[in-house]
Write a protein that holds these residues in place. Structure first.
Motif, PDB file in Angstrom:
ATOM      1  N   LEU A 111       0.828  -1.202   0.000  1.00 32.85           N
ATOM      2  CA  LEU A 111       0.000   0.000   0.000  1.00 32.85           C
ATOM      3  C   LEU A 111       0.862   1.252   0.000  1.00 32.85           C
ATOM      4  N   HIS A 112       1.967   1.219   0.710  1.00 35.01           N
ATOM      5  CA  HIS A 112       2.861   2.377   0.751  1.00 35.01           C
ATOM      6  C   HIS A 112       3.443   2.660  -0.626  1.00 35.01           C
ATOM      7  N   HIS A 113       3.831   1.631  -1.372  1.00 38.35           N
ATOM      8  CA  HIS A 113       4.333   1.823  -2.739  1.00 38.35           C
ATOM      9  C   HIS A 113       3.261   2.459  -3.625  1.00 38.35           C
ATOM     10  N   ILE A 114       2.027   2.041  -3.440  1.00 41.96           N
ATOM     11  CA  ILE A 114       0.939   2.611  -4.235  1.00 41.96           C
ATOM     12  C   ILE A 114       0.789   4.097  -3.928  1.00 41.96           C
ATOM     13  N   TYR A 115       0.832   4.454  -2.657  1.00 46.69           N
ATOM     14  CA  TYR A 115       0.672   5.844  -2.261  1.00 46.69           C
ATOM     15  C   TYR A 115       1.824   6.713  -2.757  1.00 46.69           C
ATOM     16  N   LEU A 116       3.040   6.166  -2.732  1.00 50.48           N
ATOM     17  CA  LEU A 116       4.180   6.930  -3.233  1.00 50.48           C
ATOM     18  C   LEU A 116       4.022   7.222  -4.727  1.00 50.48           C
ATOM     19  N   ALA A 117       3.584   6.213  -5.475  1.00 52.27           N
ATOM     20  CA  ALA A 117       3.344   6.413  -6.906  1.00 52.27           C
ATOM     21  C   ALA A 117       2.229   7.427  -7.122  1.00 52.27           C
ATOM     22  N   LEU A 118       1.231   7.407  -6.242  1.00 50.50           N
ATOM     23  CA  LEU A 118       0.125   8.349  -6.356  1.00 50.50           C
ATOM     24  C   LEU A 118       0.597   9.776  -6.125  1.00 50.50           C
ATOM     25  N   VAL A 119       1.458   9.985  -5.133  1.00 54.52           N
ATOM     26  CA  VAL A 119       1.987  11.325  -4.860  1.00 54.52           C
ATOM     27  C   VAL A 119       2.763  11.854  -6.057  1.00 54.52           C
ATOM     28  N   ASP A 120       3.620  11.012  -6.639  1.00 58.81           N
ATOM     29  CA  ASP A 120       4.387  11.425  -7.818  1.00 58.81           C
ATOM     30  C   ASP A 120       3.459  11.785  -8.976  1.00 58.81           C
TER      31      ASP A 120
ATOM     32  N   ASN B 299      16.411  17.874   4.715  1.00 54.03           N
ATOM     33  CA  ASN B 299      17.330  17.004   3.974  1.00 54.03           C
ATOM     34  C   ASN B 299      16.712  15.668   3.600  1.00 54.03           C
ATOM     35  N   ALA B 300      15.374  15.563   3.602  1.00 56.10           N
ATOM     36  CA  ALA B 300      14.704  14.329   3.215  1.00 56.10           C
ATOM     37  C   ALA B 300      13.707  14.639   2.097  1.00 56.10           C
ATOM     38  N   ASN B 301      12.913  13.619   1.720  1.00 56.27           N
ATOM     39  CA  ASN B 301      11.917  13.808   0.673  1.00 56.27           C
ATOM     40  C   ASN B 301      10.916  14.877   1.105  1.00 56.27           C
ATOM     41  N   ALA B 302      10.649  15.830   0.219  1.00 58.17           N
ATOM     42  CA  ALA B 302       9.743  16.924   0.556  1.00 58.17           C
ATOM     43  C   ALA B 302       8.282  16.562   0.348  1.00 58.17           C
ATOM     44  N   ASN B 303       8.002  15.440  -0.295  1.00 56.46           N
ATOM     45  CA  ASN B 303       6.638  14.990  -0.533  1.00 56.46           C
ATOM     46  C   ASN B 303       6.513  13.552  -0.052  1.00 56.46           C
ATOM     47  N   VAL B 304       5.653  13.318   0.944  1.00 57.25           N
ATOM     48  CA  VAL B 304       5.525  11.985   1.518  1.00 57.25           C
ATOM     49  C   VAL B 304       4.053  11.677   1.793  1.00 57.25           C
ATOM     50  N   ILE B 305       3.795  10.393   2.040  1.00 53.12           N
ATOM     51  CA  ILE B 305       2.479   9.911   2.437  1.00 53.12           C
ATOM     52  C   ILE B 305       2.597   9.300   3.829  1.00 53.12           C
ATOM     53  N   LEU B 306       1.692   9.688   4.724  1.00 55.02           N
ATOM     54  CA  LEU B 306       1.600   9.029   6.020  1.00 55.02           C
ATOM     55  C   LEU B 306       0.288   8.256   6.064  1.00 55.02           C
ATOM     56  N   MET B 307       0.351   7.004   6.474  1.00 59.39           N
ATOM     57  CA  MET B 307      -0.829   6.172   6.624  1.00 59.39           C
ATOM     58  C   MET B 307      -0.847   5.590   8.017  1.00 59.39           C
TER      59      MET B 307
ATOM     60  N   LEU C 135      -5.330   8.372   5.065  1.00 61.90           N
ATOM     61  CA  LEU C 135      -3.942   8.802   4.851  1.00 61.90           C
ATOM     62  C   LEU C 135      -3.896  10.311   4.764  1.00 61.90           C
ATOM     63  N   VAL C 136      -2.689  10.840   4.885  1.00 68.44           N
ATOM     64  CA  VAL C 136      -2.476  12.263   4.678  1.00 68.44           C
ATOM     65  C   VAL C 136      -1.272  12.427   3.759  1.00 68.44           C
ATOM     66  N   SER C 137      -1.458  13.245   2.751  1.00 70.79           N
ATOM     67  CA  SER C 137      -0.387  13.559   1.805  1.00 70.79           C
ATOM     68  C   SER C 137       0.265  14.866   2.237  1.00 70.79           C
ATOM     69  N   LEU C 138       1.578  14.809   2.468  1.00 75.39           N
ATOM     70  CA  LEU C 138       2.334  15.993   2.882  1.00 75.39           C
ATOM     71  C   LEU C 138       3.213  16.440   1.725  1.00 75.39           C
ATOM     72  N   ARG C 139       3.060  17.677   1.329  1.00 74.43           N
ATOM     73  CA  ARG C 139       3.831  18.226   0.217  1.00 74.43           C
ATOM     74  C   ARG C 139       4.598  19.454   0.688  1.00 74.43           C
ATOM     75  N   ASN C 140       5.713  19.701   0.003  1.00 74.53           N
ATOM     76  CA  ASN C 140       6.516  20.907   0.241  1.00 74.53           C
ATOM     77  C   ASN C 140       6.975  21.015   1.696  1.00 74.53           C
TER      78      ASN C 140
END
Length: 290
Positions: A93-102, A130-138, A245-250
Motif C-alpha cells: 500500500l505504501h508503494h501505491i501511495y508513493l506512486a500516487l503522490v508522484d 534534507n529528506a523527501n519533501a513529498n511523503v504519504i503518512l498512513m 492517509l495524509v499527503s504531505l507536500r513541500n
C-alpha cells in the motif's frame, strides 16, 4: 549447443522461476496499477468537491465515492476487499501511495500549478530539510511517522528562529483526522525547547521555535510528523481497512535570521539640572563701603 543459446535458455528459465515464486493476488483483488488509478480519481473528485463554495455533506462524499467506483466498474464490496488486502500488506500500500503522490505532483506541474507559499520564507531564510519533501503518512506502522534529525551547518546564526512547515491533504474514507507536528531544538547550553502543532483539516501546517530573544547557538533540531490513529484502532488493537492517509507536500525546515536588538541608548543628560549646592548671588557694594 552454442554458448549464446545456452545463455538465453538459462535467462528464460530464471524468469520462469521468478514468475512462479512471485506471490499472486487473491481473486478479486485489484493490482497496484488498478489501485493507483482508483485512488487518483478519488483524489481528483475530492479536490473538486473541496473547492466548491459550500461544505460537502456526508451524502455528497458517499455519492462521490460511488461515482468513482462506477467509473472503474467496481462495487463497494469489491473495493472493500482490495482495500482490506492492501491494508494488511502495508509495504504494498505504501508503494501505491508513493506512486500516487508522484502522479499528482506531475499533473499539478503540467497544469501550471504551484504549491502554497511557505510562510516566512524571505531573503534571510534558508531551507535545510534534507529528506523527501513529498511523503504519504498512513495509519499502518511504520508508515505513520516521519522522523527527522538535523545538525545545523555554517549558515546558521545565533538567534535564528526555526520553522517546520508543510501542506497537508487528508484522504479519509471515514474517521477522525488528526496529525501532529513536533519539533525539539537543542542549544549549546543543553537547554531544549519544544513546540507542537495539531492539524485536523487540509491546509498549511506550521510549528515554530523562536530564538531571537535569547540568541543562543543551535546544536541540534529533531522531531517527527505523525498521523495519529483513530480511537477504535487504539482500543481494539485492530488495523483499519478503510482509506485513511495524509499527503504531505513541500515539507520545509526553515531557519530565519533575526536582527539583534540595538544596544541600550545612554541616558540623556538633563540640562535643567544644577549643582546641589546653591551659590548665593553676589551682593552689590553699598555707598560708603570700601
Amino acid at each position: 549447443m552454442k554458448k549464446g543459446t545456452l545463455h538465453i535458455l538459462t535467462l528464460c528459465l530464471l524468469m520462469m522461476l521468478m514468475a512462479a515464486c512471485a506471490p499472486s493476488l487473491p481473486d478479486g483483488v485489484l493490482t497496484r496499477d488498478e489501485m493507483e488509478d482508483v485512488l487518483y480519481d478519488f483524489h481528483i473528485a475530492q479536490t473538486l468537491y473541496d473547492t466548491r463554495e459550500y461544505h460537502s455533506t456526508e451524502s455528497d462524499i458517499i455519492a462521490l465515492r460511488a461515482n468513482v467506483l462506477k467509473k472503474h466498474g467496481l462495487t463497494q464490496q469489491e473495493w472493500d476487499k482490495s482495500m482490506a488486502y492492501y491494508c494488511q500488506h502495508a509495504d504494498e500500500l505504501h508503494h501505491i501511495y508513493l506512486a500516487l503522490v508522484d502522479r499528482v505532483e506531475r499533473n499539478v506541474i503540467a497544469l501550471g500549478g504551484k504549491s502554497e507559499g511557505m510562510q516566512g520564507e524571505e531573503a534571510d531564510t534558508a531551507n535545510v530539510w534534507n529528506a523527501n519533501a513529498n511523503v504519504i503518512l498512513m495509519q499502518q506502522p511504520p508508515y505513520n511517522v516521519l522522523s527527522y534529525d538535523i545538525t545545523p551547518d555554517s549558515t546558521f546564526q545565533d538567534g535564528d528562529n526555526i520553522s517546520l512547515q508543510c501542506d497537508a491533504k487528508f484522504v479519509f474514507q471515514d474517521g477522525y483526522r488528526a496529525m501532529i507536528m513536533v519539533m525539539a531544538v537543542t542549544y549549546d547550553n543543553d537547554s531544549i525547547v519544544t513546540a507542537t502543532s495539531h492539524i485536523n483539516n487540509d491546509g498549511h501546517g506550521i510549528v515554530t521555535v523562536n530564538n531571537e530573544h535569547d540568541r543562543l547557538h543551535i546544536k541540534n533540531i529533531k522531531g517527527f510528523l505523525m498521523l495519529e490513529k483513530n480511537l477504535e484502532a487504539v482500543t481494539t488493537q485492530q488495523v483499519s481497512t478503510t482509506l485513511r492517509l495524509v499527503s504531505l507536500r513541500n515539507i520545509k525546515l526553515l531557519h530565519l535570521h533575526t536582527t539583534p536588538p540595538p544596544p541600550p541608548a545612554p541616558e540623556p543628560v538633563d540640562s535643567t539640572k544644577t549643582d546641589s549646592v546653591a551659590v548665593p548671588p553676589e551682593t552689590p557694594a553699598q555707598p560708603g563701603q570700601g
